[in-house]
Design a protein around this motif. Structure first.
Motif, PDB file in Angstrom:
ATOM      1  N   VAL A 263      14.221  -6.186   1.307  1.00  0.00           N
ATOM      2  CA  VAL A 263      15.238  -6.211   0.252  1.00  0.00           C
ATOM      3  C   VAL A 263      14.647  -6.763  -1.043  1.00  0.00           C
ATOM      4  CG1 VAL A 263      17.397  -7.327  -0.461  1.00  0.00           C
ATOM      5  CG2 VAL A 263      17.210  -6.334   1.818  1.00  0.00           C
ATOM      6  N   ILE A 264      13.932  -7.893  -0.932  1.00  0.00           N
ATOM      7  CA  ILE A 264      13.320  -8.486  -2.129  1.00  0.00           C
ATOM      8  C   ILE A 264      12.291  -7.525  -2.727  1.00  0.00           C
ATOM      9  CG2 ILE A 264      11.804 -10.348  -2.929  1.00  0.00           C
ATOM     10  CD1 ILE A 264      13.266 -12.154  -0.847  1.00  0.00           C
ATOM     11  N   TRP A 265      11.496  -6.892  -1.859  1.00  0.00           N
ATOM     12  CA  TRP A 265      10.482  -5.949  -2.336  1.00  0.00           C
ATOM     13  C   TRP A 265      11.135  -4.763  -3.044  1.00  0.00           C
ATOM     14  CZ3 TRP A 265       5.540  -6.258  -3.175  1.00  0.00           C
ATOM     15  CH2 TRP A 265       4.839  -5.097  -3.446  1.00  0.00           C
ATOM     16  N   ALA A 266      12.188  -4.227  -2.458  1.00  0.00           N
ATOM     17  CA  ALA A 266      12.856  -3.074  -3.067  1.00  0.00           C
ATOM     18  C   ALA A 266      13.444  -3.441  -4.421  1.00  0.00           C
ATOM     19  CB  ALA A 266      13.953  -2.555  -2.135  1.00  0.00           C
ATOM     20  N   LEU A 267      14.153  -4.560  -4.488  1.00  0.00           N
ATOM     21  CA  LEU A 267      14.743  -4.975  -5.763  1.00  0.00           C
ATOM     22  C   LEU A 267      13.660  -5.307  -6.787  1.00  0.00           C
ATOM     23  CD1 LEU A 267      17.695  -7.189  -4.460  1.00  0.00           C
ATOM     24  CD2 LEU A 267      17.800  -4.855  -5.347  1.00  0.00           C
ATOM     25  N   GLY A 268      12.613  -6.006  -6.316  1.00  0.00           N
ATOM     26  CA  GLY A 268      11.507  -6.341  -7.213  1.00  0.00           C
ATOM     27  C   GLY A 268      10.805  -5.105  -7.731  1.00  0.00           C
ATOM     28  N   SER A 269      10.659  -4.094  -6.879  1.00  0.00           N
ATOM     29  CA  SER A 269      10.000  -2.855  -7.294  1.00  0.00           C
ATOM     30  C   SER A 269      10.791  -2.155  -8.380  1.00  0.00           C
ATOM     31  CB  SER A 269       9.833  -1.924  -6.094  1.00  0.00           C
ATOM     32  OG  SER A 269       8.977  -2.497  -5.148  1.00  0.00           O
TER      33      SER A 269
ATOM     34  N   ARG B 111       0.837  -1.204   0.000  1.00  0.00           N
ATOM     35  CA  ARG B 111       0.000   0.000   0.000  1.00  0.00           C
ATOM     36  C   ARG B 111       0.874   1.258   0.000  1.00  0.00           C
ATOM     37  NH1 ARG B 111      -3.000   3.082   3.730  1.00  0.00           N
ATOM     38  NH2 ARG B 111      -5.061   3.529   2.950  1.00  0.00           N
ATOM     39  N   GLY B 112       1.909   1.252   0.834  1.00  0.00           N
ATOM     40  CA  GLY B 112       2.827   2.381   0.878  1.00  0.00           C
ATOM     41  C   GLY B 112       3.564   2.563  -0.429  1.00  0.00           C
ATOM     42  N   TRP B 113       3.902   1.449  -1.082  1.00  0.00           N
ATOM     43  CA  TRP B 113       4.603   1.513  -2.362  1.00  0.00           C
ATOM     44  C   TRP B 113       3.711   2.128  -3.430  1.00  0.00           C
ATOM     45  CZ3 TRP B 113       3.668  -1.642  -6.848  1.00  0.00           C
ATOM     46  CH2 TRP B 113       4.626  -1.490  -7.846  1.00  0.00           C
ATOM     47  N   LYS B 114       2.437   1.782  -3.417  1.00  0.00           N
ATOM     48  CA  LYS B 114       1.510   2.339  -4.408  1.00  0.00           C
ATOM     49  C   LYS B 114       1.336   3.840  -4.224  1.00  0.00           C
ATOM     50  CE  LYS B 114      -2.273   0.612  -5.875  1.00  0.00           C
ATOM     51  NZ  LYS B 114      -3.638   0.070  -5.944  1.00  0.00           N
ATOM     52  N   GLU B 115       1.348   4.297  -2.958  1.00  0.00           N
ATOM     53  CA  GLU B 115       1.121   5.717  -2.683  1.00  0.00           C
ATOM     54  C   GLU B 115       2.363   6.558  -2.949  1.00  0.00           C
ATOM     55  OE1 GLU B 115      -0.267   5.737   1.325  1.00  0.00           O
ATOM     56  OE2 GLU B 115      -2.259   4.998   0.785  1.00  0.00           O
ATOM     57  N   GLU B 116       3.534   5.941  -2.959  1.00  0.00           N
ATOM     58  CA  GLU B 116       4.783   6.693  -3.135  1.00  0.00           C
ATOM     59  C   GLU B 116       5.320   6.508  -4.549  1.00  0.00           C
ATOM     60  OE1 GLU B 116       7.666   5.719  -0.186  1.00  0.00           O
ATOM     61  OE2 GLU B 116       6.268   5.988   1.454  1.00  0.00           O
ATOM     62  N   GLN B 117       4.583   6.940  -5.536  1.00  0.00           N
ATOM     63  CA  GLN B 117       5.061   6.854  -6.903  1.00  0.00           C
ATOM     64  C   GLN B 117       5.666   8.194  -7.288  1.00  0.00           C
ATOM     65  OE1 GLN B 117       5.375   4.220  -8.638  1.00  0.00           O
ATOM     66  NE2 GLN B 117       4.194   2.835  -7.351  1.00  0.00           N
ATOM     67  N   PRO B 118       6.785   8.280  -7.938  1.00  0.00           N
ATOM     68  CA  PRO B 118       7.604   7.150  -8.337  1.00  0.00           C
ATOM     69  C   PRO B 118       8.367   6.551  -7.151  1.00  0.00           C
ATOM     70  CG  PRO B 118       8.700   9.178  -8.931  1.00  0.00           C
ATOM     71  CD  PRO B 118       7.362   9.562  -8.360  1.00  0.00           C
ATOM     72  N   PHE B 119       8.614   5.269  -7.243  1.00  0.00           N
ATOM     73  CA  PHE B 119       9.304   4.558  -6.171  1.00  0.00           C
ATOM     74  C   PHE B 119      10.763   4.997  -6.111  1.00  0.00           C
ATOM     75  CE2 PHE B 119      11.723   0.851  -4.662  1.00  0.00           C
ATOM     76  CZ  PHE B 119      11.151   0.713  -3.411  1.00  0.00           C
ATOM     77  N   ARG B 120      11.207   5.388  -4.912  1.00  0.00           N
ATOM     78  CA  ARG B 120      12.598   5.813  -4.722  1.00  0.00           C
ATOM     79  C   ARG B 120      13.296   4.797  -3.830  1.00  0.00           C
ATOM     80  NH1 ARG B 120       9.484  10.417  -4.725  1.00  0.00           N
ATOM     81  NH2 ARG B 120      10.063  11.968  -6.270  1.00  0.00           N
ATOM     82  N   LEU B 121      14.123   3.990  -4.444  1.00  0.00           N
ATOM     83  CA  LEU B 121      14.765   2.867  -3.745  1.00  0.00           C
ATOM     84  C   LEU B 121      15.580   3.342  -2.551  1.00  0.00           C
ATOM     85  CD1 LEU B 121      15.501  -0.136  -3.579  1.00  0.00           C
ATOM     86  CD2 LEU B 121      17.383   0.327  -5.157  1.00  0.00           C
ATOM     87  N   TRP B 122      16.392   4.365  -2.724  1.00  0.00           N
ATOM     88  CA  TRP B 122      17.283   4.797  -1.652  1.00  0.00           C
ATOM     89  C   TRP B 122      16.491   5.319  -0.451  1.00  0.00           C
ATOM     90  CZ3 TRP B 122      21.416   3.559   0.465  1.00  0.00           C
ATOM     91  CH2 TRP B 122      22.065   4.388   1.368  1.00  0.00           C
ATOM     92  N   GLU B 123      15.422   6.074  -0.712  1.00  0.00           N
ATOM     93  CA  GLU B 123      14.574   6.561   0.390  1.00  0.00           C
ATOM     94  C   GLU B 123      13.920   5.402   1.133  1.00  0.00           C
ATOM     95  OE1 GLU B 123      11.737   9.494  -0.788  1.00  0.00           O
ATOM     96  OE2 GLU B 123      13.254  10.709  -1.808  1.00  0.00           O
ATOM     97  N   PHE B 124      13.468   4.400   0.388  1.00  0.00           N
ATOM     98  CA  PHE B 124      12.851   3.221   0.990  1.00  0.00           C
ATOM     99  C   PHE B 124      13.847   2.514   1.914  1.00  0.00           C
ATOM    100  CE2 PHE B 124      12.098  -1.361   0.862  1.00  0.00           C
ATOM    101  CZ  PHE B 124      10.770  -1.425   1.283  1.00  0.00           C
ATOM    102  N   ILE B 125      15.073   2.303   1.423  1.00  0.00           N
ATOM    103  CA  ILE B 125      16.105   1.622   2.212  1.00  0.00           C
ATOM    104  C   ILE B 125      16.462   2.445   3.445  1.00  0.00           C
ATOM    105  CG2 ILE B 125      18.532   0.882   2.182  1.00  0.00           C
ATOM    106  CD1 ILE B 125      18.067   0.085  -0.758  1.00  0.00           C
ATOM    107  N   GLN B 126      16.594   3.759   3.283  1.00  0.00           N
ATOM    108  CA  GLN B 126      16.920   4.614   4.427  1.00  0.00           C
ATOM    109  C   GLN B 126      15.865   4.532   5.520  1.00  0.00           C
ATOM    110  OE1 GLN B 126      17.549   8.430   2.427  1.00  0.00           O
ATOM    111  NE2 GLN B 126      19.593   8.503   3.319  1.00  0.00           N
ATOM    112  N   LYS B 127      14.584   4.574   5.130  1.00  0.00           N
ATOM    113  CA  LYS B 127      13.503   4.488   6.118  1.00  0.00           C
ATOM    114  C   LYS B 127      13.578   3.188   6.907  1.00  0.00           C
ATOM    115  CE  LYS B 127       9.927   7.108   3.715  1.00  0.00           C
ATOM    116  NZ  LYS B 127       8.629   6.985   3.028  1.00  0.00           N
ATOM    117  N   LYS B 128      13.814   2.090   6.208  1.00  0.00           N
ATOM    118  CA  LYS B 128      13.846   0.786   6.875  1.00  0.00           C
ATOM    119  C   LYS B 128      15.077   0.654   7.773  1.00  0.00           C
ATOM    120  CE  LYS B 128      10.083  -0.152   4.946  1.00  0.00           C
ATOM    121  NZ  LYS B 128       8.879   0.137   5.694  1.00  0.00           N
TER     122      LYS B 128
END
Length: 197
Positions: free
Chosen positions: A152-158, A56-73
């Motif tokens: 990690v899998i979700w980020a790479l898959g995204s 759900r969060g991935w759908k709302e954060e378009q475009p997907f920013r891999l580095w921001e996602f990794i930093q948050k986690k």
């Protein structure tokens, strides 16, 4: 617009409540397993809800920013996990009776910080409830390792799937989901085949 935001907030509170029930199931399972023998299902409920919220969060954060996602986690998981591992190692080292136990905890700490303790424990202990397993204060970090691997899998898959047609994306996700389900229940499927054959 405000009514949709309110219903959205109510829906998220509902999911938070479900996560609370799942945690309660897990705690009761560990405290009194004779009365809550199916409480471990709380782990699966928690994983499904976490996966939904992640998507759900991935759908709302378009475009997907891999580095921001990794930093948050990283900011969310690593500091608390590091404190947990450090305190566990210090306390356990002070009360441990032998060097072998301390070495075992050191390996557990390393694999926990690397986010692969679930893989290590699967090889180190034949069973989650094995006699030696319950003496490991970091045993429960397997769940965080699973979550880290999912992230990690979700980020790479995204990143890979962002450039793919929506229909192809759905087919690939469905194939992955069915494949992982079959892999998870492969021993039960084999047992059923053997019983029928």
């Amino acid at each position: 617009m405000s009514s949709s935001k309110e219903s959205n907030a109510g829906f998220l509170m509902y999911l938070g409540g479900l996560r609370g029930v799942a945690i309660l199931m897990i705690v009761l399972f560990h405290l009194v397993p004779e009365y809550f023998s199916q409480g471990f299902l709380g782990v699966e409920i928690f994983l499904v809800i976490s996966g939904y919220l992640l998507f759900r969060g991935w759908k709302e954060e378009q475009p997907f920013r891999l580095w921001e996602f990794i930093q948050k986690k990283i900011v969310r998981i690593v500091p608390l996990l590091s404190v947990l591992v450090l305190v566990s190692v210090i306390v356990f080292a002070l009360i441990a009776l032998d060097g072998n136990s301390v070495r075992m905890l050191g390996r557990s700490a390393l694999f926990s910080l690397l986010g692969v303790s679930n893989v290590y424990y699967a090889q180190a202990y034949s069973d989650y409830f094995a006699p030696g397993a319950n003496l490991n204060p970091l045993l429960h970090t397997w769940y965080l390792s699973v979550m880290i691997q999912v992230f990690v899998i979700w980020a790479l898959g995204s990143v890979v799937l962002c450039g793919v047609n929506r229909r192809v994306r759905l087919i690939l996700v469905a194939i992955f989901a069915v494949g992982s389900l079959c892999y998870d229940y492969l021993p039960q499927i084999e047992t059923m085949i053997n019983l029928c054959g």
